[in-house]
Design a protein around this motif. Structure first.
Motif, short mmCIF file in Angstrom:
data_model
loop_
_atom_site.label_atom_id
_atom_site.label_comp_id
_atom_site.label_asym_id
_atom_site.label_seq_id
_atom_site.Cartn_x
_atom_site.Cartn_y
_atom_site.Cartn_z
N UNK A 81 0.83 -1.21 0.00
CA UNK A 81 0.00 0.00 0.00
C UNK A 81 0.86 1.26 0.00
N UNK A 82 2.11 1.12 0.39
CA UNK A 82 2.98 2.27 0.62
C UNK A 82 4.03 2.44 -0.48
N UNK A 83 3.76 1.90 -1.66
CA UNK A 83 4.64 2.09 -2.81
C UNK A 83 4.22 3.35 -3.57
N UNK A 84 5.22 4.04 -4.12
CA UNK A 84 4.93 5.30 -4.79
C UNK A 84 5.75 5.45 -6.07
N UNK A 85 5.09 6.00 -7.08
CA UNK A 85 5.79 6.55 -8.23
C UNK A 85 5.99 8.03 -7.94
#
Length: 558
Positions: free
Chosen positions: A62-66
């Motif tokens: 849930x805490x992955x970001x581009x």
């Protein structure tokens, strides 16, 4: 138009020592997409381990970001989900469980976004705004004042955001006792825990990616030089403020920190280890000039690390107590025992005799051997909070990991495993009771204490992911030697791991107990490697490439 100092700060050149200049990465996977590729632990006796393991990965994804275009970040990243900022200290420890799934999650690459924000003098901010990529403003020295800490001794838990910047006279300015002609770009709050090179080496041991070491060596070397210039005092030690231990009882005495001082030894030693790998790469491609360049830096770093080690042992070690202490500005030792002392093990600062004394404290129920190990403040210190109290007594995954790796370095592998399993078992039990994973835990009860951040993965993914596979199941790969070691525990039942990944290889591993205490091992690998299986006093070694099956006996020696 006249620019303000803040506007001028935002226009400063950044990232000149990191060769990745623009965003480039593979598409992010969702947890559902990645699950069939992630390591699949097997532990028939403990289905709760497995439930917590998969929950940790679910929260992590849930805490992955581009990165946004505005941020200037260059890689996808995983975030601590603490607030709207990204933190260097948090990110370092998140990488350590993400290494197990390196191809399928942006773990170590998350550090790219700190390297690309490095200042020309080598400073790297430890906190930045996630969406904009700008430095967290209260920790920016935009008026270019001498080194100071904005929140020193005012940083009570949950009192971060103040409405006005205090006058410089009200800030904490450490007495370095030496002339520093050029002030830093950041405040002391933003300059601590130089441990990225340690994270890079932890990743390298698992991935074998030497090309990445070449990419990150120069930024880490420049960071080392910056902290040496800005933070080293006339004692030869390193100043710090609250050093991410926000409301710890030690803070009112700082001073020179035993953690930052040992971490500078650690950084120097890590840079030496990285340089040795890079020398081999240079020699293999015939680049003698570059190899000689790295060799000259090794000599300088080794000399400085040895000198700092001597100073730490002379000024911070208390032989009567058998412990390392912070040092006050007066040169006197601070009177508070904290987990910061254990950076001395990871950095290799302690002698064998000193390490033995430090290990004994970890077994003392009156200090650090509590129901849930290891509290960040000794239980016999004034201000210790048995319910956690954030950094007054809580148990944290990052500090536990530092302690465990330090113990392993000095050969205390049984104690390291004991602490890891204590933390894992308590985290899993509290997960069963509350349905979530917490930022920190109380030391004197198996519950969530007064922690208030749930679903924290974040560094708290270390126990249900890394400790499960490495300590409970016992599997650890070493890409440097192309070896996988599997330490089995008698009576643990059927254990193993499918899709265990290291050094570009994927393995399926299963151990089934036999009636006589032996284990039947089933192993398969899609590439050649050495498999070492250990059980009590026995060790069986197989070179495998494909499928392999064998028995390891439960040999005992008196």
């Amino acid at each position: 138009m006249t620019l303000t100092n803040i506007e001028k700060h935002h226009l400063l050149p950044r990232g000149m020592y990191f060769q990745k200049k623009s965003y480039e990465d593979v598409p992010l996977l969702s947890f559902e997409e990645a699950r069939s590729s992630l390591p699949q632990p097997i532990y028939e006796q403990r289905p709760d381990y497995l439930e917590c393991y998969w929950k940790a990965w679910e929260i992590a994804y849930r805490n992955l970001h581009v990165p946004t275009n505005e941020s200037g970040f260059v890689s996808n990243f995983i975030d601590a989900a603490f607030n709207q900022d990204v933190f260097l200290w948090d990110t370092v420890f998140i990488t350590m469980f993400c290494n197990l799934a390196n191809p399928y999650i942006p773990g170590i690459r998350s550090l790219d976004n700190f390297y690309c924000k490095q200042f020309e003098d080598g400073e790297i901010p430890r906190e930045m705004v996630r969406e904009t990529g700008k430095d967290f403003l209260p920790w920016v020295n935009y008026d270019r004042l001498p080194l100071h800490s904005y929140f020193h001794n005012h940083y009570g838990h949950r009192r971060l955001f103040q409405t006005a910047r205090p006058a410089f006279e009200e800030m904490f300015q450490p007495k370095l006792g030496r002339t520093v002609e050029v002030p830093p770009y950041l405040t002391l709050d933003n300059l601590n825990h130089p441990i990225m090179a340690w994270a890079e080496l932890e990743s390298y041991k698992h991935t074998g990616d030497a090309a990445r070491l070449e990419l990150v060596y120069e930024p880490n070397l420049r960071y080392y030089d910056a902290l040496q210039y800005h933070l080293q005092n006339h004692y030869g030690l390193y100043v710090t403020d609250w050093a991410s231990m926000d409301n710890n009882p030690r803070n009112k005495y700082l001073g020179s920190g035993v953690d930052i001082s040992c971490e500078m030894v650690l950084l120097a030693r890590n840079l030496i280890d990285i340089a040795k790998v890079l020398i081999d790469r240079c020699q293999s491609r015939g680049d003698k000039e570059k190899a000689a360049h790295y060799a000259s830096q090794i000599n300088r770093l080794d000399e400085e690390a040895s000198q700092l080690t001597d100073t730490i042992n002379r000024m911070m070690w208390n032989d009567k107590v058998g412990f390392y202490f912070d040092v006050q500005e007066t040169g006197e030792q601070a009177p508070v025992k904290t987990i910061a002392a254990y950076w001395s093990l990871l950095a290799g600062v302690a002698t064998k005799e000193q390490a033995e004394k430090l290990a004994s404290w970890l077994n003392d129920p009156a200090t650090f051997n509590r129901v849930h190990r290891v509290p960040v403040c000794s239980a016999d210190e004034e201000g210790y909070d048995p319910r956690g109290g954030y950094w007054r007594g809580s148990v944290w995954a990052p500090t536990n990991t530092m302690v465990i790796r330090g113990l392993e370095k000095y050969g205390y592998k049984d104690l390291a495993k004991e602490i890891a399993l204590n933390h894992l078992n308590n985290v899993v039990q509290i997960f069963k009771d509350t349905g979530t994973i917490w930022e920190n835990y109380p030391p004197d009860a198996v519950d969530s204490g007064n922690a208030d951040k749930a679903d924290f993965v974040g560094w708290s993914g270390i126990a249900p992911i890394l400790y499960l596979i490495e300590h409970a199941i016992g599997i650890k790969g070493d890409a440097r030697s192309n070896e996988l070691t599997w330490q089995l525990t008698p009576g643990q039942g059927t254990v193993g791991c499918n899709r265990y990944w290291f050094a570009g290889k994927t393995l399926n591993l299963l151990a089934k107990p036999q009636d006589d205490g032996a284990y039947r091992i089933f192993a398969s690998s899609d590439a050649p490697l050495t498999l070492k299986v250990k059980l009590i006093n026995n060790e069986v070694i197989h070179e495998i490439n494909g499928d392999c099956e064998f028995i390891i006996e439960a040999v005992r020696y008196s």
